[in-house]
Design a protein around this motif. Sequence first.
Motif, PDB file in Angstrom:
ATOM      1  N   PRO A  50      42.366  56.449  30.370  1.00 27.65           N
ATOM      2  CA  PRO A  50      42.659  55.719  29.470  1.00 27.65           C
ATOM      3  C   PRO A  50      42.622  56.557  28.111  1.00 27.65           C
ATOM      4  N   GLN A  51      42.734  55.324  27.250  1.00 31.10           N
ATOM      5  CA  GLN A  51      43.759  55.916  26.056  1.00 31.10           C
ATOM      6  C   GLN A  51      43.765  54.554  25.570  1.00 31.10           C
ATOM      7  N   SER A  52      43.382  55.045  23.483  1.00 32.26           N
ATOM      8  CA  SER A  52      43.969  53.855  23.243  1.00 32.26           C
ATOM      9  C   SER A  52      43.834  54.322  21.405  1.00 32.26           C
ATOM     10  N   GLN A  53      44.617  53.921  20.774  1.00 27.20           N
ATOM     11  CA  GLN A  53      45.196  54.105  19.331  1.00 27.20           C
ATOM     12  C   GLN A  53      45.587  52.565  18.418  1.00 27.20           C
ATOM     13  N   SER A  80      47.626  47.774  17.577  1.00 27.16           N
ATOM     14  CA  SER A  80      46.383  48.066  18.734  1.00 27.16           C
ATOM     15  C   SER A  80      47.773  48.513  19.882  1.00 27.16           C
ATOM     16  N   SER A  81      46.953  49.555  20.484  1.00 28.32           N
ATOM     17  CA  SER A  81      46.922  49.721  21.844  1.00 28.32           C
ATOM     18  C   SER A  81      46.696  50.308  22.815  1.00 28.32           C
ATOM     19  N   SER A  82      46.355  50.067  23.971  1.00 31.43           N
ATOM     20  CA  SER A  82      45.461  50.446  25.352  1.00 31.43           C
ATOM     21  C   SER A  82      46.005  50.779  26.620  1.00 31.43           C
ATOM     22  N   GLY A  97      50.111  49.235  30.160  1.00 29.16           N
ATOM     23  CA  GLY A  97      49.556  49.464  28.486  1.00 29.16           C
ATOM     24  C   GLY A  97      49.468  47.875  27.897  1.00 29.16           C
ATOM     25  N   THR A  99      50.163  45.928  24.022  1.00 26.35           N
ATOM     26  CA  THR A  99      50.111  46.709  22.682  1.00 26.35           C
ATOM     27  C   THR A  99      48.957  44.791  22.101  1.00 26.35           C
TER      28      THR A  99
END
Length: 291
Positions: A50-53, A80-82, A97, A99
Amino acid sequence: MRRLLLTLPLMFVPLMAAGQTVGINQSNNPAWLQPSPFQAQRPMQGSLLPQSQSSTAAEVQNGDTASLLSLNPLAGGTVSSSVVQYGVTPNVTAQAGVTQRSWATQPRIIGSEVGATYYAGRYSLGVSVAQDQVPSAVPLPRVLPGAVTGVNGLPDFDSSTQVNARGRVALSGDSGLVLGASVGRIRLLPGNVMGLNTLDQKALTFGVDHGPITGSIVGRTMQPEPGVPSNYMDRRWNSIDLGVTWHLPWQGSLSFGAQNLWSSGNAVNTPAGPPEPDQSRTPYVQYHQDL
């Protein structure tokens, strides 16, 4: 179909909450939907990553070559995205994903994307299906004078669906060339100024990444859906965007460029807004700091 694309990424939430062990492959290929390629990670076979930013609209425009929707960079706001990646095989990764593009005022734009990427040494190729929509059926807000928070110059944006493809060739340990393409359809809110329901869109992007610096040129064309009578049946709107983002060592980033650096023509605005997609040239410089 529109609701399905928003629902699919949520299926991964229980797996994330269960504390899956993630295996990291420190490849030089950039992660899918990752605007900073030098921080790339992808999972090993059978592992979840998992990644988020959080980033600005300008960063996404410059670095995200998968989803080729365009927002006015002067309108501000954050993206914001996951993303959840799953290693299907040593060379294939599946991704899902979500956003969210937010401003101080409502509404937001919520997007979802599902796809897969194939890696072969220096080369990678990914395909995906994406959907974006505004939860509230009202025109997007005007945050700054002359800066409509529209999508592709369309303040009456309702939703869109597109098929995306993205390929990258690694030139060295931290440099590469990226080529992306997108074909889709944009739906407008009822009663919009143009009097159209849908527009077809095609986009091509060419990008370069070198360490913390990414740059891209995006060419875009839109036209009314064929066979639907309207005052714009024979119109086509073309534009080219140019942008560069420098990811700084202290979790900051500096983006600069020009939206609609070249376009097929500029519409004259009315008090109600642009009667056609806004194609006015918009140079910008933005700084973003993660806290």
